[in-house]
Scaffold this motif. Structure first.
Motif, PDB file in Angstrom:
ATOM      1  N   GLN A 252      -1.027  -3.064  -0.243  1.00 15.42           N
ATOM      2  CA  GLN A 252      -0.513  -2.976   1.116  1.00 15.42           C
ATOM      3  C   GLN A 252      -0.847  -1.639   1.777  1.00 15.42           C
ATOM      4  O   GLN A 252      -1.211  -1.592   2.947  1.00 15.42           O
ATOM      5  CB  GLN A 252       1.009  -3.198   1.109  1.00 15.42           C
ATOM      6  CG  GLN A 252       1.411  -4.613   0.790  1.00 15.42           C
ATOM      7  CD  GLN A 252       0.851  -5.623   1.771  1.00 15.42           C
ATOM      8  OE1 GLN A 252       1.048  -5.521   2.977  1.00 15.42           O
ATOM      9  NE2 GLN A 252       0.134  -6.614   1.263  1.00 15.42           N
ATOM     10  N   LEU A 253      -0.744  -0.553   1.019  1.00 20.07           N
ATOM     11  CA  LEU A 253      -1.124   0.748   1.577  1.00 20.07           C
ATOM     12  C   LEU A 253      -2.623   0.793   1.876  1.00 20.07           C
ATOM     13  O   LEU A 253      -3.050   1.368   2.879  1.00 20.07           O
ATOM     14  CB  LEU A 253      -0.731   1.862   0.606  1.00 20.07           C
ATOM     15  CG  LEU A 253       0.771   2.135   0.471  1.00 20.07           C
ATOM     16  CD1 LEU A 253       1.042   3.080  -0.686  1.00 20.07           C
ATOM     17  CD2 LEU A 253       1.329   2.720   1.768  1.00 20.07           C
ATOM     18  N   GLY A 254      -3.412   0.175   0.986  1.00 18.76           N
ATOM     19  CA  GLY A 254      -4.844   0.126   1.219  1.00 18.76           C
ATOM     20  C   GLY A 254      -5.196  -0.672   2.468  1.00 18.76           C
ATOM     21  O   GLY A 254      -6.019  -0.245   3.284  1.00 18.76           O
ATOM     22  N   LEU A 255      -4.562  -1.836   2.632  1.00 18.13           N
ATOM     23  CA  LEU A 255      -4.831  -2.661   3.809  1.00 18.13           C
ATOM     24  C   LEU A 255      -4.399  -1.964   5.096  1.00 18.13           C
ATOM     25  O   LEU A 255      -5.005  -2.143   6.154  1.00 18.13           O
ATOM     26  CB  LEU A 255      -4.111  -4.007   3.678  1.00 18.13           C
ATOM     27  CG  LEU A 255      -4.688  -4.986   2.654  1.00 18.13           C
ATOM     28  CD1 LEU A 255      -3.769  -6.185   2.487  1.00 18.13           C
ATOM     29  CD2 LEU A 255      -6.078  -5.441   3.065  1.00 18.13           C
ATOM     30  N   ALA A 256      -3.338  -1.160   5.017  1.00 13.44           N
ATOM     31  CA  ALA A 256      -2.816  -0.503   6.210  1.00 13.44           C
ATOM     32  C   ALA A 256      -3.626   0.728   6.605  1.00 13.44           C
ATOM     33  O   ALA A 256      -3.831   0.983   7.801  1.00 13.44           O
ATOM     34  CB  ALA A 256      -1.356  -0.115   5.995  1.00 13.44           C
ATOM     35  N   TYR A 257      -4.110   1.504   5.615  1.00 14.48           N
ATOM     36  CA  TYR A 257      -4.679   2.813   5.926  1.00 14.48           C
ATOM     37  C   TYR A 257      -6.179   2.934   5.635  1.00 14.48           C
ATOM     38  O   TYR A 257      -6.845   3.762   6.226  1.00 14.48           O
ATOM     39  CB  TYR A 257      -3.906   3.902   5.170  1.00 14.48           C
ATOM     40  CG  TYR A 257      -2.483   4.024   5.643  1.00 14.48           C
ATOM     41  CD1 TYR A 257      -2.183   4.618   6.859  1.00 14.48           C
ATOM     42  CD2 TYR A 257      -1.435   3.516   4.889  1.00 14.48           C
ATOM     43  CE1 TYR A 257      -0.870   4.720   7.311  1.00 14.48           C
ATOM     44  CE2 TYR A 257      -0.114   3.613   5.331  1.00 14.48           C
ATOM     45  CZ  TYR A 257       0.155   4.214   6.536  1.00 14.48           C
ATOM     46  OH  TYR A 257       1.457   4.303   6.986  1.00 14.48           O
TER      47      TYR A 257
END
Length: 285
Positions: A252-257
């Motif tokens: 999720q952090l990867g998809l967001a940032y």
């Protein structure tokens, strides 16, 4: 800050679904040493059957129970018909379960088509709940977190404090000695396999309720559960929980940032863990 909190909440929800899928995989692969590459198919069977029952009965709860039972039944047939005759032969198990997963995926595609299905959720969980600092957040996602905690706690209690759990732990160390003490090891293996399939089917209904039910979800969750179990350690429920949290948050952090590198972040995490702990965070040789 609010965006980050929403991303973290989404990561927690995803981690809980991964945890429930990986629990079943960890029981089957880590404890029984059975290579089941059709585990994603059990997820998809649970999701589709749960959706059908939910539509026919107008009850999401009945769909939840029916999806889990359907996956458990398919798991029992798979263990008795396919895997019992290949115990100890990992290559044949891998080939059989891959072929089985292809057949199941094609049958589901033939019956349901390529359409994407959405669950009709009860009014109590279809709305949003206000969380301080986050704002309105999907109630069904919060329910997923609670269900994952209950599933993990129930499995831990079974494996830790029941006669079944003691027999399973003994079978991991010395199956021959356990059989000599009078335990029916094959029946024990069947019970654990069905339990893992039930949890996976339950995860299918829950995951389909949060996201959707569509072809290809079986491969996605099989791959994710493999990564979670490898990171956490074979046969370890705490390891599955920790691995699921790490994978869910990293995705999720990867998809967001940094969406272009989100996939590599997960596998980079796996490589980093294995470089330090070759048997996983909570695994043993």
């Amino acid at each position: 800050m609010k965006i980050l909190l929403n991303v973290l909440m989404n990561g927690l929800t995803l981690a809980c679904i991964y945890f429930m899928v990986a629990c079943g995989f960890s029981l089957i692969f880590g404890l029984l040493r059975t290579i089941n590459l059709a585990h994603g198919s059990l997820y998809l069977v649970g999701a589709y059957v749960g959706h059908d029952l939910g539509v026919r009965t107008s009850s999401w709860v009945l769909g939840l129970a029916g999806g889990a039972l359907a996956a458990g039944l398919v798991g029992a047939l798979m263990q008795v018909v396919l895997l019992r005759k290949t115990e100890g032969d990992n290559l044949r198990q891998a080939l059989l379960t891959v072929g089985f997963s292809i057949v199941v995926a094609d049958l589901l595609l033939w019956h349901y088509g390529a359409a994407t299905y959405q669950f009709d959720l009860p009014a109590a969980v279809a709305e949003a709940t206000d969380i301080p600092g986050v704002g309105p957040y999907s109630t069904i996602r919060l329910l997923v977190v609670a269900m994952a905690v209950l599933v993990g706690l129930a499995l831990w209690l079974i494996l830790r404090f029941t006669k079944l759990g003691m027999a399973v732990r003994a079978a991991v160390d010395d199956r021959v000695m356990l059989a000599a003490l009078g335990f029916e090891v094959r029946s024990l293996y069947l019970v654990i396999f069905v339990l893992g399939a039930l949890v996976c089917g339950l995860a299918g209904v829950v995951g389909g309720s949060v996201f959707s039910v569509a072809p290809g979800e079986d491969a996605r969750f099989l791959l994710s559960s493999l990564v979670v179990v490898i990171i956490g350690g074979m046969g370890s429920l705490p390891g599955a929980a920790m691995g699921a949290l790490l994978v869910g948050f990293s995705e999720q952090l990867g998809l967001a940032y940094f969406p272009n590198y989100a996939v590599t972040a997960t596998f980079g995490l796996m490589v980093a863990v294995l470089a330090v702990r070759p048997h996983g965070l909570f695994g043993r040789a």
